[in-house]
Design a protein around this motif. Structure first.
Motif, PDB file in Angstrom:
ATOM      1  N   ASP A  26      40.410 -17.225  84.941  1.00 56.30           N
ATOM      2  CA  ASP A  26      41.156 -18.673  84.473  1.00 56.30           C
ATOM      3  C   ASP A  26      40.276 -19.112  83.412  1.00 56.30           C
ATOM      4  OD1 ASP A  26      42.052 -21.141  84.331  1.00 56.30           O
ATOM      5  OD2 ASP A  26      41.036 -21.890  86.457  1.00 56.30           O
ATOM      6  N   LEU A  27      41.002 -18.885  82.200  1.00 51.93           N
ATOM      7  CA  LEU A  27      40.457 -19.420  80.888  1.00 51.93           C
ATOM      8  C   LEU A  27      40.521 -20.896  80.575  1.00 51.93           C
ATOM      9  CD1 LEU A  27      41.541 -16.291  78.571  1.00 51.93           C
ATOM     10  CD2 LEU A  27      39.551 -16.658  80.139  1.00 51.93           C
ATOM     11  N   ASP A  28      41.011 -21.602  81.542  1.00 48.35           N
ATOM     12  CA  ASP A  28      41.199 -23.047  81.403  1.00 48.35           C
ATOM     13  C   ASP A  28      39.636 -23.386  82.019  1.00 48.35           C
ATOM     14  OD1 ASP A  28      43.500 -23.072  80.089  1.00 48.35           O
ATOM     15  OD2 ASP A  28      44.517 -22.992  82.145  1.00 48.35           O
ATOM     16  N   SER A  29      39.037 -22.797  82.791  1.00 47.21           N
ATOM     17  CA  SER A  29      37.763 -23.224  83.479  1.00 47.21           C
ATOM     18  C   SER A  29      36.595 -22.462  82.712  1.00 47.21           C
ATOM     19  CB  SER A  29      37.786 -22.856  85.008  1.00 47.21           C
ATOM     20  OG  SER A  29      37.627 -21.315  85.101  1.00 47.21           O
ATOM     21  N   HIS A  30      35.454 -23.143  82.658  1.00 49.98           N
ATOM     22  CA  HIS A  30      34.259 -22.618  82.359  1.00 49.98           C
ATOM     23  C   HIS A  30      33.913 -21.246  83.056  1.00 49.98           C
ATOM     24  CE1 HIS A  30      30.111 -21.933  80.597  1.00 49.98           C
ATOM     25  NE2 HIS A  30      29.630 -21.825  81.838  1.00 49.98           N
ATOM     26  N   GLY A  31      34.071 -21.193  84.381  1.00 48.93           N
ATOM     27  CA  GLY A  31      34.031 -20.011  85.080  1.00 48.93           C
ATOM     28  C   GLY A  31      34.613 -18.912  84.767  1.00 48.93           C
ATOM     29  N   GLY A  32      35.936 -19.157  84.261  1.00 50.59           N
ATOM     30  CA  GLY A  32      36.681 -17.895  83.983  1.00 50.59           C
ATOM     31  C   GLY A  32      36.299 -17.173  82.699  1.00 50.59           C
ATOM     32  N   LYS A  33      36.087 -18.177  81.704  1.00 47.14           N
ATOM     33  CA  LYS A  33      35.452 -17.817  80.424  1.00 47.14           C
ATOM     34  C   LYS A  33      34.257 -17.039  80.683  1.00 47.14           C
ATOM     35  CE  LYS A  33      37.878 -21.168  77.733  1.00 47.14           C
ATOM     36  NZ  LYS A  33      37.383 -22.707  77.327  1.00 47.14           N
TER      37      LYS A  33
END
Length: 151
Positions: A26-33
Motif C-alpha cells: 500500500d504505497l499510500d501508507s508509510h508501512g507499504g513503502k
C-alpha cells in the motif's frame, strides 16, 4: 509512456504501478513503502525518492527491486528506457560477434603473434588446418563431438 517524463520519473512510475498491482504494498501508507524498501534492499528514504521519480537506485538494486514487484528486470529496464531491447538480445540473434575485429590470414596472425620463424609458421598453419578438419568432422557427426578427437 509520457514524452515529458524523465527516465527517473518513468522508472518510479513503473515500480509504483507494479508494486500496487502485486497487492502487497500500500504505497499510500508509510508501512507499504517501508515493506517495499525492505523487499528490495533499499533504505526507506531511497525508496521514497525512487517512487517520486527524484532518483534512480544503484544498478545493483534493479534485480531485487524488479523481483519485489514481480517484474522481469529486463522488461523493467526496457520499459523505463534504461536499455534498448536490442541490447538484451543474445549476440547470435543480432548478427554481432562481440569482437571488434575482422578475419585475418594465417600470415597476419603469425605476424601479430610474433611468429617469424618459417618452421614455426608452418607448424601454426598445420595446427589451424587440423583444427578445421576436427571442426568439420564434428559438424558431420552430429554426435556432440565424440568422434572429433579421432580425426
Amino acid at each position: 509512456m509520457r514524452s515529458d517524463e524523465t527516465v527517473r520519473q518513468r522508472f518510479g512510475r513503473l515500480i509504483a504501478t507494479a508494486a500496487r498491482a502485486t497487492g502487497r504494498y500500500d504505497l499510500d501508507s508509510h508501512g507499504g513503502k517501508a515493506a517495499l524498501a525492505r523487499a528490495a534492499g533499499l533504505s526507506e528514504s531511497t525508496m521514497g525518492r525512487v517512487l517520486r521519480g527524484e532518483s534512480m537506485p544503484d544498478p545493483r538494486f534493479f534485480e531485487p527491486l524488479a523481483a519485489a514487484v514481480d517484474l522481469d528486470v529486463r522488461d523493467l529496464l526496457v520499459e523505463a528506457e534504461i536499455v534498448s531491447p536490442e541490447s538484451l538480445q543474445p549476440l547470435h540473434q543480432t548478427g554481432a560477434t562481440g569482437v571488434g575485429s575482422h578475419s585475418i590470414t594465417l600470415d597476419e596472425a603469425a605476424n601479430a603473434l610474433g611468429i617469424f620463424d618459417p618452421v614455426a609458421r608452418e607448424m601454426l598453419a598445420a595446427t589451424v588446418e587440423r583444427l578445421r578438419r576436427i571442426q568439420d568432422v564434428e559438424r558431420e557427426s552430429d554426435d556432440g563431438g565424440g568422434t572429433a578427437a579421432q580425426a
